[in-house]
Design a protein around this motif. Structure first.
Motif, PDB file in Angstrom:
ATOM      1  N   LEU A   5     174.490 -61.508  10.206  1.00  0.00           N
ATOM      2  CA  LEU A   5     174.661 -61.208   8.873  1.00  0.00           C
ATOM      3  C   LEU A   5     173.900 -60.021   8.080  1.00  0.00           C
ATOM      4  CD1 LEU A   5     173.736 -64.994   7.731  1.00  0.00           C
ATOM      5  CD2 LEU A   5     176.215 -64.046   8.044  1.00  0.00           C
ATOM      6  N   ASP A   6     174.420 -59.340   6.980  1.00  0.00           N
ATOM      7  CA  ASP A   6     173.770 -58.147   6.418  1.00  0.00           C
ATOM      8  C   ASP A   6     173.039 -58.716   5.238  1.00  0.00           C
ATOM      9  OD1 ASP A   6     172.929 -55.845   6.035  1.00  0.00           O
ATOM     10  OD2 ASP A   6     174.932 -54.768   5.638  1.00  0.00           O
ATOM     11  N   VAL A   7     171.646 -58.793   5.300  1.00  0.00           N
ATOM     12  CA  VAL A   7     171.112 -59.642   4.057  1.00  0.00           C
ATOM     13  C   VAL A   7     170.103 -58.560   3.286  1.00  0.00           C
ATOM     14  CG1 VAL A   7     169.058 -61.224   3.526  1.00  0.00           C
ATOM     15  CG2 VAL A   7     170.754 -61.392   5.412  1.00  0.00           C
ATOM     16  N   GLY A  31     169.876 -70.201  17.370  1.00  0.00           N
ATOM     17  CA  GLY A  31     169.061 -69.010  17.434  1.00  0.00           C
ATOM     18  C   GLY A  31     169.316 -68.279  16.255  1.00  0.00           C
ATOM     19  N   VAL A  32     168.028 -67.634  15.895  1.00  0.00           N
ATOM     20  CA  VAL A  32     168.007 -66.830  14.537  1.00  0.00           C
ATOM     21  C   VAL A  32     167.240 -65.675  15.114  1.00  0.00           C
ATOM     22  CG1 VAL A  32     167.572 -66.513  12.289  1.00  0.00           C
ATOM     23  CG2 VAL A  32     168.261 -68.791  12.957  1.00  0.00           C
ATOM     24  N   GLU A  33     167.620 -64.281  14.676  1.00  0.00           N
ATOM     25  CA  GLU A  33     166.527 -63.187  14.997  1.00  0.00           C
ATOM     26  C   GLU A  33     166.829 -62.195  13.697  1.00  0.00           C
ATOM     27  OE1 GLU A  33     163.962 -62.052  17.274  1.00  0.00           O
ATOM     28  OE2 GLU A  33     165.735 -63.345  18.341  1.00  0.00           O
ATOM     29  N   GLU A  42     170.757 -61.820  13.113  1.00  0.00           N
ATOM     30  CA  GLU A  42     171.577 -62.401  14.129  1.00  0.00           C
ATOM     31  C   GLU A  42     171.491 -63.694  14.220  1.00  0.00           C
ATOM     32  OE1 GLU A  42     172.450 -59.632  17.767  1.00  0.00           O
ATOM     33  OE2 GLU A  42     171.125 -61.306  18.467  1.00  0.00           O
ATOM     34  N   VAL A  43     172.628 -64.298  14.326  1.00  0.00           N
ATOM     35  CA  VAL A  43     172.581 -65.972  14.233  1.00  0.00           C
ATOM     36  C   VAL A  43     173.262 -66.469  15.330  1.00  0.00           C
ATOM     37  CG1 VAL A  43     173.051 -68.193  12.955  1.00  0.00           C
ATOM     38  CG2 VAL A  43     172.283 -66.254  11.641  1.00  0.00           C
TER      39      VAL A  43
END
Ligand code: 9UX
Length: 68
Positions: A5-7, A31-33, A42-43
């Motif tokens: 995702l682009d946050v 997982g989340v980075e 990154e999910v």
């Protein structure tokens, strides 16, 4: 599967924790980075349990914009 995702709007470590926490709460997320410098999140998730839309909503609910 894995998506990025682009946050927009995450600038400090607390932003990072808010976004990571919100995503990790969702059933199906494994997982989340978060990369603060680039805003990339990154999910890793199970698409039979949670949708991309739900991931985006969870981030937006924390007050950040997700660029499609
Ligand atoms: Mo840090 Mo993030 O003070 O919205 S929590 S910038």
């Amino acid at each position: 599967m894995k998506t990025t995702l682009d946050v927009k709007g995450m600038t400090c470590g607390h932003c990072k924790m808010s976004v990571e926490g919100a995503l990790n709460e969702l059933v199906g997320v494994s997982g989340v980075e978060v990369d603060l410098a680039t805003g990339k999140v990154e999910v890793s998730y199970d698409e039979s349990k949670v949708t991309l839309e739900q991931l985006q909503e969870a981030v937006e609910d924390q007050g950040y914009d997700v660029v499609a």
